[in-house]
Design a protein around this motif. Sequence first.
Motif, short mmCIF file in Angstrom:
data_model
loop_
_atom_site.label_atom_id
_atom_site.label_comp_id
_atom_site.label_asym_id
_atom_site.label_seq_id
_atom_site.Cartn_x
_atom_site.Cartn_y
_atom_site.Cartn_z
N ASN A 340 0.85 -1.19 0.00
CA ASN A 340 0.00 0.00 0.00
C ASN A 340 0.89 1.25 0.00
OD1 ASN A 340 -1.88 2.01 0.35
ND2 ASN A 340 -2.51 1.36 2.40
N LEU A 341 1.05 1.89 -1.14
CA LEU A 341 1.94 3.05 -1.21
C LEU A 341 1.44 4.19 -0.33
CD1 LEU A 341 4.56 3.68 -2.92
CD2 LEU A 341 3.11 5.31 -4.13
N TRP A 342 0.14 4.27 -0.11
CA TRP A 342 -0.38 5.31 0.78
C TRP A 342 0.17 5.14 2.19
CZ3 TRP A 342 -2.26 9.76 -0.56
CH2 TRP A 342 -2.93 10.56 0.38
N GLY A 343 0.51 3.91 2.56
CA GLY A 343 1.16 3.68 3.85
C GLY A 343 2.50 4.36 3.94
N GLU A 344 3.23 4.42 2.81
CA GLU A 344 4.49 5.15 2.78
C GLU A 344 4.26 6.65 2.94
OE1 GLU A 344 7.00 3.04 2.72
OE2 GLU A 344 5.72 1.35 2.14
N VAL A 345 3.22 7.15 2.27
CA VAL A 345 2.85 8.56 2.39
C VAL A 345 2.54 8.91 3.84
CG1 VAL A 345 1.11 10.29 1.77
CG2 VAL A 345 2.04 8.77 0.00
N GLN A 346 1.69 8.11 4.45
CA GLN A 346 1.29 8.41 5.83
C GLN A 346 2.48 8.29 6.79
OE1 GLN A 346 -2.25 5.84 6.37
NE2 GLN A 346 -3.43 7.73 6.27
N PHE A 347 3.35 7.33 6.55
CA PHE A 347 4.53 7.20 7.40
C PHE A 347 5.35 8.48 7.35
CE2 PHE A 347 8.95 6.18 8.22
CZ PHE A 347 8.87 5.43 9.37
N LEU A 348 5.59 9.01 6.16
CA LEU A 348 6.39 10.23 6.04
C LEU A 348 5.66 11.43 6.63
CD1 LEU A 348 8.02 9.95 2.50
CD2 LEU A 348 9.04 9.48 4.73
N LEU A 349 4.37 11.55 6.38
CA LEU A 349 3.62 12.68 6.93
C LEU A 349 3.64 12.68 8.46
CD1 LEU A 349 0.50 12.79 4.57
CD2 LEU A 349 2.44 14.37 4.58
N ASN A 350 3.72 11.50 9.04
CA ASN A 350 3.69 11.40 10.51
C ASN A 350 5.08 11.38 11.14
OD1 ASN A 350 0.83 11.14 11.40
ND2 ASN A 350 0.84 9.46 9.93
N HIS A 351 6.11 10.98 10.40
CA HIS A 351 7.44 10.81 10.99
C HIS A 351 8.50 11.73 10.43
CE1 HIS A 351 5.46 6.93 11.97
NE2 HIS A 351 6.19 7.01 13.07
N ARG A 352 8.24 12.36 9.31
CA ARG A 352 9.24 13.24 8.71
C ARG A 352 8.62 14.63 8.51
NH1 ARG A 352 14.10 11.11 6.86
NH2 ARG A 352 14.59 13.34 6.82
N THR A 353 8.44 15.31 9.63
CA THR A 353 7.83 16.64 9.58
C THR A 353 8.78 17.68 9.01
OG1 THR A 353 8.48 17.00 11.89
CG2 THR A 353 6.27 16.16 11.50
N ASP A 354 10.03 17.27 8.72
CA ASP A 354 10.96 18.19 8.05
C ASP A 354 10.68 18.26 6.55
OD1 ASP A 354 11.72 15.48 7.97
OD2 ASP A 354 13.81 15.99 7.53
N GLN A 356 7.97 18.98 3.43
CA GLN A 356 6.71 19.64 3.12
C GLN A 356 5.66 18.58 2.74
OE1 GLN A 356 5.75 22.86 3.32
NE2 GLN A 356 7.75 23.35 4.21
N PRO A 357 4.46 18.62 3.32
CA PRO A 357 3.45 17.62 2.97
C PRO A 357 3.17 17.55 1.48
CG PRO A 357 2.78 18.83 4.92
CD PRO A 357 4.00 19.52 4.40
N SER A 358 3.16 18.69 0.82
CA SER A 358 2.91 18.69 -0.63
C SER A 358 4.00 17.94 -1.37
CB SER A 358 2.80 20.12 -1.15
OG SER A 358 3.99 20.86 -0.89
N SER A 359 5.25 18.01 -0.87
CA SER A 359 6.34 17.30 -1.53
C SER A 359 6.22 15.80 -1.33
CB SER A 359 7.70 17.80 -1.03
OG SER A 359 7.96 17.36 0.30
N VAL A 360 5.66 15.38 -0.19
CA VAL A 360 5.44 13.95 0.05
C VAL A 360 4.41 13.41 -0.95
CG1 VAL A 360 4.60 12.24 1.70
CG2 VAL A 360 6.08 14.10 2.48
N ILE A 361 3.35 14.17 -1.17
CA ILE A 361 2.34 13.74 -2.15
C ILE A 361 2.97 13.67 -3.54
CG2 ILE A 361 0.13 14.31 -3.22
CD1 ILE A 361 -0.03 13.42 -0.27
N ALA A 362 3.83 14.63 -3.86
CA ALA A 362 4.52 14.60 -5.16
C ALA A 362 5.42 13.38 -5.28
CB ALA A 362 5.33 15.88 -5.35
N MET A 363 6.05 12.97 -4.19
CA MET A 363 6.90 11.77 -4.22
C MET A 363 6.09 10.53 -4.60
SD MET A 363 9.22 12.24 -0.80
CE MET A 363 10.16 13.73 -0.50
N ALA A 364 4.85 10.48 -4.17
CA ALA A 364 4.00 9.31 -4.41
C ALA A 364 3.28 9.37 -5.75
CB ALA A 364 2.97 9.18 -3.28
#
Length: 415
Positions: A340-354, A356-364
């Motif tokens: 589940n790639l969304w699990g990777e997104v949520q992991f970063l949003l919750n653990h890598r607050t350094d 930008q959330p928009s950049s995490v979405i772009a990564m996925a």
Amino acid sequence: MSKTSTRREVLTARWIVPVQGEPIERGWIRRQGETVVEIGSGSPGTEATDFGDVAILPGLINAHTHLEFSMFDQPVGQPGIQLADWIGQVIAARGATTVAQRVSAIRKGILESAKAGVRLLGEITTPPIEYPDIDPSVLDFPLETIHFCEVIGLSAQRSAERFAAAESHAICDGSNSGPTQLMEHAAISPHAPYSTLPDTIDRCVRWSAKHRRPLAMHVAESPSERELLINGTGPMAESLKRLGVFDESLFPQATTSKKSPFVELINQLSACHRGLLVHCNDLRQSEIDTLSQFANLSVVFCPRTHRHFGFDRHPVAQMAKSGIKVALGTDSRASNPDLNLWGEVQFLLNHRTDLQPSSVIAMATQNGADALGRKDIGRITVGSQPGLIKVATNASSAEQLYRDFATGGNPVCIG
């Protein structure tokens, strides 16, 4: 929805997340079949299907996975396992499976990925292997796969055999065009610097450049890889010895910079058409600086796999700051609880607050599509065919939207 559909429709929702640009509150999408023909905000001026309190996003891009390991119900080894020990266990498990079992595992992984809203897979293929015929109508999503044919071996004979197998897998059967025609989604993957001869890496790079196909390679996956390349010692060296493939003439590698074999490797890979450097858990700043010089090279980060091995903090923020395009992958069920790639997104949003959330979405989404050479997906723009997913939210601001992404449920496929 079928790719050949010409049905016109307008979709509205609380939020549209085009990725290229800011989220659009109370936005809408007009499309014909799968092709986006217009996006906007406010009233679309025509009858529309309102999805209500959701955000609509482009389908996700899983830039790196190994579907044949979908046979595992849980990651191999305990959290914090040495990569070298993990490799040995995975090799043993794979050796105990039949071709039919691997085909079944691949089918399971494809269905799981499609259900998770993945539009495109960067799949590592170990030829010879058969892929199951899956009726598109049973998929939750219009899923496509790029086959990175793996080339591995620390002897000239083994390397030549694996390269020939990769080429054979990549070639079409010639029924519609010449016998040397490549499959539309063929690509190549020299496995890793600890398992592939430098001359073979060069051969793969030339193949990529000649055929204008992407190349993927595991790079700087663990500190033990660096120790092997620089000193010829450590857990990775011991693992190769146990497997009976360690060659003292290869390790340590003769490099112009004993401190950084990866600088030379990055320069070597830069001659490919388009390169995906997978994991990069142990890259240092000088190596990141070198990598940032090549627009045709991207990094694929697999966050939950990184966590499984207990590696030090990933330098993804430094990479992003340096302008390196970072995509996301799940690796495999041998190192990850699911695909589940969304699990990777949520992991970063919750653990890598350094980040930008928009950049995490772009990564996925967008970054993975760009890394794989697909500008038509991974974003919601006029002319794109991204496939669409929806994520529940009642956010009244972009900031709250990303908080909902971090804590809410999984995406649901729209198609």
